[in-house]
Design an enzyme around this catalytic site. Structure first.
Site, PDB file in Angstrom:
ATOM      1  N   CYS A 181       3.199  -3.874 -14.128  1.00 49.66           N
ATOM      2  CA  CYS A 181       1.899  -4.552 -14.097  1.00 49.66           C
ATOM      3  C   CYS A 181       1.324  -4.749 -15.495  1.00 49.66           C
ATOM      4  O   CYS A 181       0.438  -5.597 -15.691  1.00 49.66           O
ATOM      5  CB  CYS A 181       0.904  -3.766 -13.243  1.00 49.66           C
ATOM      6  SG  CYS A 181       1.310  -3.776 -11.479  1.00 49.66           S
ATOM      7  N   CYS A 190      -2.431  -6.043 -16.906  1.00 52.57           N
ATOM      8  CA  CYS A 190      -3.108  -6.889 -15.913  1.00 52.57           C
ATOM      9  C   CYS A 190      -4.016  -6.057 -15.006  1.00 52.57           C
ATOM     10  O   CYS A 190      -3.623  -4.997 -14.514  1.00 52.57           O
ATOM     11  CB  CYS A 190      -2.081  -7.634 -15.073  1.00 52.57           C
ATOM     12  SG  CYS A 190      -2.808  -8.677 -13.780  1.00 52.57           S
ATOM     13  N   CYS A 208      -8.158  -7.365   4.860  1.00 43.94           N
ATOM     14  CA  CYS A 208      -8.539  -8.099   3.648  1.00 43.94           C
ATOM     15  C   CYS A 208      -7.292  -8.291   2.781  1.00 43.94           C
ATOM     16  O   CYS A 208      -6.473  -7.384   2.662  1.00 43.94           O
ATOM     17  CB  CYS A 208      -9.602  -7.326   2.867  1.00 43.94           C
ATOM     18  SG  CYS A 208     -10.102  -8.119   1.320  1.00 43.94           S
ATOM     19  N   CYS A 261      -7.209  -8.598  -3.030  1.00 41.76           N
ATOM     20  CA  CYS A 261      -6.524  -8.061  -4.214  1.00 41.76           C
ATOM     21  C   CYS A 261      -5.079  -8.547  -4.289  1.00 41.76           C
ATOM     22  O   CYS A 261      -4.545  -8.760  -5.383  1.00 41.76           O
ATOM     23  CB  CYS A 261      -6.589  -6.536  -4.240  1.00 41.76           C
ATOM     24  SG  CYS A 261      -5.718  -5.683  -2.911  1.00 41.76           S
ATOM     25  N   ASP A 276       4.981   3.236   9.701  1.00 36.68           N
ATOM     26  CA  ASP A 276       3.569   3.463  10.011  1.00 36.68           C
ATOM     27  C   ASP A 276       3.410   4.316  11.267  1.00 36.68           C
ATOM     28  O   ASP A 276       2.384   4.245  11.939  1.00 36.68           O
ATOM     29  CB  ASP A 276       2.839   2.131  10.242  1.00 36.68           C
ATOM     30  CG  ASP A 276       2.215   1.586   8.971  1.00 36.68           C
ATOM     31  OD1 ASP A 276       2.333   2.240   7.926  1.00 36.68           O
ATOM     32  OD2 ASP A 276       1.625   0.496   9.028  1.00 36.68           O
ATOM     33  N   CYS A 331     -11.755  -7.447  -6.521  1.00 37.76           N
ATOM     34  CA  CYS A 331     -12.307  -6.766  -5.349  1.00 37.76           C
ATOM     35  C   CYS A 331     -13.834  -6.877  -5.348  1.00 37.76           C
ATOM     36  O   CYS A 331     -14.498  -6.322  -6.230  1.00 37.76           O
ATOM     37  CB  CYS A 331     -11.889  -5.294  -5.329  1.00 37.76           C
ATOM     38  SG  CYS A 331     -12.569  -4.387  -3.917  1.00 37.76           S
TER      39      CYS A 331
END
Length: 301
Positions: free
Chosen positions: A177, A180, A229, A232, A122, A187
């Site tokens: 995934c 799904c 958050c 998700c 990062d 969200c």
């Protein structure tokens, strides 16, 4: 060799990919920026050449060594506490991963003194998740998070662009995934216009951290989230089934911050809050913006 070093250093996941230009990723970024999905994150528009070619970041790069560190932990949060993302851990993850990567690079240089490397976590314009996929650490989920079948998506990523060449490289992991869409459907602000596509301007994480405006439009809500958050991710079946407590105590959720109540966030002094936040990644946030978020959450309730 890498697996052995990772085990010695307490690194959860490791893999290596051949350093080569990421042309498809660069094109996707340009299209994403053209839609203005990045909002006020002007830094995403910069250094696109570096993002595409790591050799511009570290000349002579022949490989990219990627690591993943599990940061999942249970959060002790009361009914009177605002919600804070799980990635606010006891110690700033940037520092933890940087130390791991530095130790890894030093171990490699003891084996071969001609090895050079540039560490990033990062901290540089790098397609970290794309490199993690190429290094076999996981696949990109429909919520744009990297998912690993062993740990889910509760992972911090970092890497080393190096002149070290390997005889063989990790295999990219196929997307698993399926049909799904739980992450997308969960969200509350509908931040995903399409699978694998995030409109940051509607993302609670972006709104509570990156958006610098003194107030939001009344139609935007934070749904109790003071900083970041996890909605998700919490609704991803891979996390619900396979998430496991991090073995690294520094990457456990910061107990004091997560347990602070609304009244404590309001009553504590600037210096008191800065002291609590200092060891964590949350220290980068300005307190006036946290106070703004707090005001919005209280108005919502």
């Amino acid at each position: 060799m890498l697996d052995k070093l990772a085990a010695e250093l307490g690194i959860d996941l490791i893999g290596a990919a051949r350093a080569e230009p990421l042309e498809n990723e660069a094109l996707r970024l340009k299209n994403w920026l053209a839609k203005e999905f990045h909002g006020e994150m002007a830094y995403m528009e910069k250094y696109q050449d570096l993002r595409q070619d790591l050799n511009l970041l570290h000349p002579g790069s022949r490989s990219v060594i990627m690591i993943g560190m599990n940061y999942y932990g249970e959060i002790q949060r009361g009914a009177t506490s605002p919600k804070i993302s799980r990635y606010v851990t006891e110690k700033d993850y940037h520092r933890v991963l940087k130390m791991k990567l530095q130790s890894l690079l030093e171990r490699l240089q003891k084996i071969d003194s001609s090895i050079t490397g540039q560490i990033f976590t990062d901290s540089a314009p790098v397609f970290e998740k794309s490199w993690a996929v190429r290094a076999g650490l996981g696949w990109i989920g429909k919520n744009t998070c990297l998912i690993n079948p062993q740990f889910g998506s509760w992972l911090f990523l970092g890497g080393i662009a190096s002149n070290l060449a390997f005889d063989s490289y990790s295999r990219a992991m196929p997307e698993r995934c399926g049909k799904c869409t739980r992450c997308l459907n969960s969200c509350p602000t509908r931040a995903f216009p399409l699978p694998f596509q995030l409109d940051a301007r509607r993302c609670i994480s972006y709104l509570s951290i990156e958006d610098r405006s003194p107030d939001f439009s009344q139609e935007i809500k934070l749904f109790g989230w003071l900083y970041g958050c996890d909605i998700c991710q919490e609704n991803c079946p891979w996390n619900m089934r396979f998430a496991k407590i991090s073995a690294n105590p520094e990457l456990q959720p910061a107990k004091e911050i997560h347990s602070l109540t609304f009244s404590e966030w309001e009553s504590r002094s600037h210096n008191q809050l800065k002291k609590i936040m200092k060891p964590t990644a949350m220290t980068r946030q300005r307190l006036p913006l946290l106070k703004r978020n707090l005001k919005i959450i209280l108005e919502e309730t």
